[in-house]
Scaffold this motif. Structure first.
Motif, PDB file in Angstrom:
ATOM      1  N   GLN A 125      27.154 -43.639   2.749  1.00  0.00           N
ATOM      2  CA  GLN A 125      26.549 -42.945   2.295  1.00  0.00           C
ATOM      3  C   GLN A 125      24.756 -42.875   1.265  1.00  0.00           C
ATOM      4  N   ILE A 126      24.573 -43.821   0.840  1.00  0.00           N
ATOM      5  CA  ILE A 126      23.452 -43.968  -0.288  1.00  0.00           C
ATOM      6  C   ILE A 126      22.609 -44.470   0.814  1.00  0.00           C
ATOM      7  N   TYR A 127      22.892 -45.223   2.657  1.00  0.00           N
ATOM      8  CA  TYR A 127      21.782 -45.672   2.743  1.00  0.00           C
ATOM      9  C   TYR A 127      21.559 -44.195   4.341  1.00  0.00           C
ATOM     10  N   ARG A 128      23.038 -43.240   4.354  1.00  0.00           N
ATOM     11  CA  ARG A 128      22.168 -41.910   5.455  1.00  0.00           C
ATOM     12  C   ARG A 128      21.256 -41.615   4.441  1.00  0.00           C
ATOM     13  N   ASN A 129      21.632 -41.298   3.076  1.00  0.00           N
ATOM     14  CA  ASN A 129      20.656 -40.853   2.540  1.00  0.00           C
ATOM     15  C   ASN A 129      18.842 -41.615   2.449  1.00  0.00           C
ATOM     16  N   GLY A 143      12.067 -43.251   7.541  1.00  0.00           N
ATOM     17  CA  GLY A 143      10.626 -44.811   7.393  1.00  0.00           C
ATOM     18  C   GLY A 143      11.480 -45.632   6.786  1.00  0.00           C
ATOM     19  N   HIS A 144      12.513 -45.883   5.908  1.00  0.00           N
ATOM     20  CA  HIS A 144      13.320 -46.855   4.749  1.00  0.00           C
ATOM     21  C   HIS A 144      14.078 -47.584   5.552  1.00  0.00           C
ATOM     22  N   ARG A 145      14.572 -46.624   6.558  1.00  0.00           N
ATOM     23  CA  ARG A 145      15.848 -47.232   7.058  1.00  0.00           C
ATOM     24  C   ARG A 145      15.342 -48.589   8.540  1.00  0.00           C
ATOM     25  N   ALA A 146      14.616 -47.607   8.848  1.00  0.00           N
ATOM     26  CA  ALA A 146      13.628 -48.742   9.737  1.00  0.00           C
ATOM     27  C   ALA A 146      12.949 -49.862   9.543  1.00  0.00           C
ATOM     28  N   ALA A 147      12.795 -49.824   8.225  1.00  0.00           N
ATOM     29  CA  ALA A 147      11.561 -50.910   8.252  1.00  0.00           C
ATOM     30  C   ALA A 147      12.797 -52.029   7.777  1.00  0.00           C
ATOM     31  N   ALA A 148      13.790 -51.426   7.418  1.00  0.00           N
ATOM     32  CA  ALA A 148      14.990 -53.135   7.120  1.00  0.00           C
ATOM     33  C   ALA A 148      15.756 -53.487   8.241  1.00  0.00           C
ATOM     34  N   ARG A 149      15.482 -52.427   9.081  1.00  0.00           N
ATOM     35  CA  ARG A 149      15.643 -53.109  10.438  1.00  0.00           C
ATOM     36  C   ARG A 149      14.794 -53.875  10.827  1.00  0.00           C
ATOM     37  N   LYS A 158      10.702 -44.615  -4.577  1.00  0.00           N
ATOM     38  CA  LYS A 158      11.586 -44.596  -5.145  1.00  0.00           C
ATOM     39  C   LYS A 158      12.332 -43.309  -4.646  1.00  0.00           C
ATOM     40  N   LYS A 159      12.228 -42.458  -4.356  1.00  0.00           N
ATOM     41  CA  LYS A 159      12.651 -41.214  -3.812  1.00  0.00           C
ATOM     42  C   LYS A 159      12.576 -41.316  -2.749  1.00  0.00           C
ATOM     43  N   SER A 160      11.930 -42.154  -1.932  1.00  0.00           N
ATOM     44  CA  SER A 160      12.804 -42.327  -0.725  1.00  0.00           C
ATOM     45  C   SER A 160      14.183 -43.403   0.329  1.00  0.00           C
ATOM     46  N   PHE A 161      14.473 -43.526  -1.358  1.00  0.00           N
ATOM     47  CA  PHE A 161      15.740 -44.329  -1.311  1.00  0.00           C
ATOM     48  C   PHE A 161      16.884 -43.495  -1.427  1.00  0.00           C
ATOM     49  N   GLY A 162      16.542 -42.193  -1.396  1.00  0.00           N
ATOM     50  CA  GLY A 162      17.480 -40.954  -2.272  1.00  0.00           C
ATOM     51  C   GLY A 162      17.346 -41.497  -4.088  1.00  0.00           C
TER      52      GLY A 162
END
Length: 285
Positions: A97-101, A105-111, A242-246
């Motif tokens: 759930q944390i990752y979905r939050n 852009g942050h999820r795409a960067a990790a991938r 940091k806010k963009s990580f939820g």
């Protein structure tokens, strides 16, 4: 150790800083702007926290960042000190759930980091720590005067020497080179992201996002309740990142007290330094 009137016992850790050959004595609740305050095995109430707050401000010269997870302390000092905050993730909701939050852009960067071949591991020896310090020096060059703080190699060397399970240096590697890192410290319930740095030339492979992915996943897997990004030093861009990580904001005010005598002595010292610099400049010209 303090004994309160009802028999409860409280430990109040303080460091003493002596300046100008003893003319100025200042107390620091914890080093490098980290959370300070009291520690107790007894159950405290708001009256206890208020009494302890009065005791601390009676020390005279004092610097104290209030622990945002000590709700009694935050309540006791309400309206006092300089407003500030930290940002943290509640890990109770689970990593998925944390990752979905995270922002898109942050999820795409990790991938992207994974696709580029970036890998993450823990520091294994002193050489790893020094490689990270060199990355930090590159970051200091980039930040210039905007840097909130500057730490020298001996501090990181002490971290490495302690070989503590509560101190971990996470490293991002790319093509056999350490390009970024995250230094975390932990207590029973929380894992804190205390320090980080990245080589500017490798921003494009997004190592920081993969570091956060791995560190937060680790924190969830090992039963921590909070992942704390720590205060942002007044940098709005850092706070937004940091806010963009939820991450959610938590009140963490700073008490900074100076006696009139300290204020006057520091002004004299500052004036003397300026006068000396002026004389050197005139002599040079």
């Amino acid at each position: 150790m303090l004994a309160l009137s009802d028999g409860k016992q409280v430990l109040v850790p303080l460091s003493l800083q002596i300046l100008l050959k003893g003319l100025i004595r200042s107390y620091i609740s914890s080093p490098a702007g980290t959370y300070g305050g009291w520690i107790s095995g007894d159950e405290l109430q708001i009256d206890h926290a208020t009494a302890l707050f009065q005791y601390l401000i009676g020390m005279g010269n004092l610097t104290w960042r209030v622990n945002p997870y000590d709700h009694l302390a935050v309540s006791a000092i309400a309206g006092s000190g300089q407003d500030d905050e930290t940002q943290a993730l509640d890990l109770a909701i689970g990593f998925d759930q944390i990752y979905r939050n995270w922002s898109k852009g942050h999820r795409a960067a990790a991938r992207q980091a994974k696709k580029e071949g970036v890998s993450v591991r823990l520091a294994a020896d002193r050489q790893d720590w020094y490689a990270y310090y060199e990355v930090y020096e590159d970051s200091l060059r980039r930040w210039g005067e905007k840097a909130s703080s500057r730490y020298e190699w001996p501090l990181f060397e002490q971290f490495a020497r302690r070989n503590s399970p509560h101190i971990q240096l996470w490293l991002a590697e790319y093509q056999g080179r350490i390009i970024a890192g995250a230094l975390t410290v932990s207590s029973k319930e929380q894992l804190d992201y205390w320090h980080g740095a990245t080589l500017e030339e490798f921003f494009h492979v997004r190592p920081v996002h993969l570091l956060m992915y791995e560190v937060i996943k680790y924190a969830c897997a090992h039963g921590y309740r909070w992942f704390d990004f720590n205060p942002s030093g007044g940098h709005e861009g850092v706070k937004s990142f940091k806010k963009s990580f939820g991450a959610m904001p938590f009140c963490s005010p700073v008490i900074h007290l100076q006696t009139p005598a300290r204020t006057a002595l520091l002004k004299i010292l500052h004036f003397g330094s300026r006068l000396k610099a002026l004389r050197v400049t005139r002599t040079t010209h």
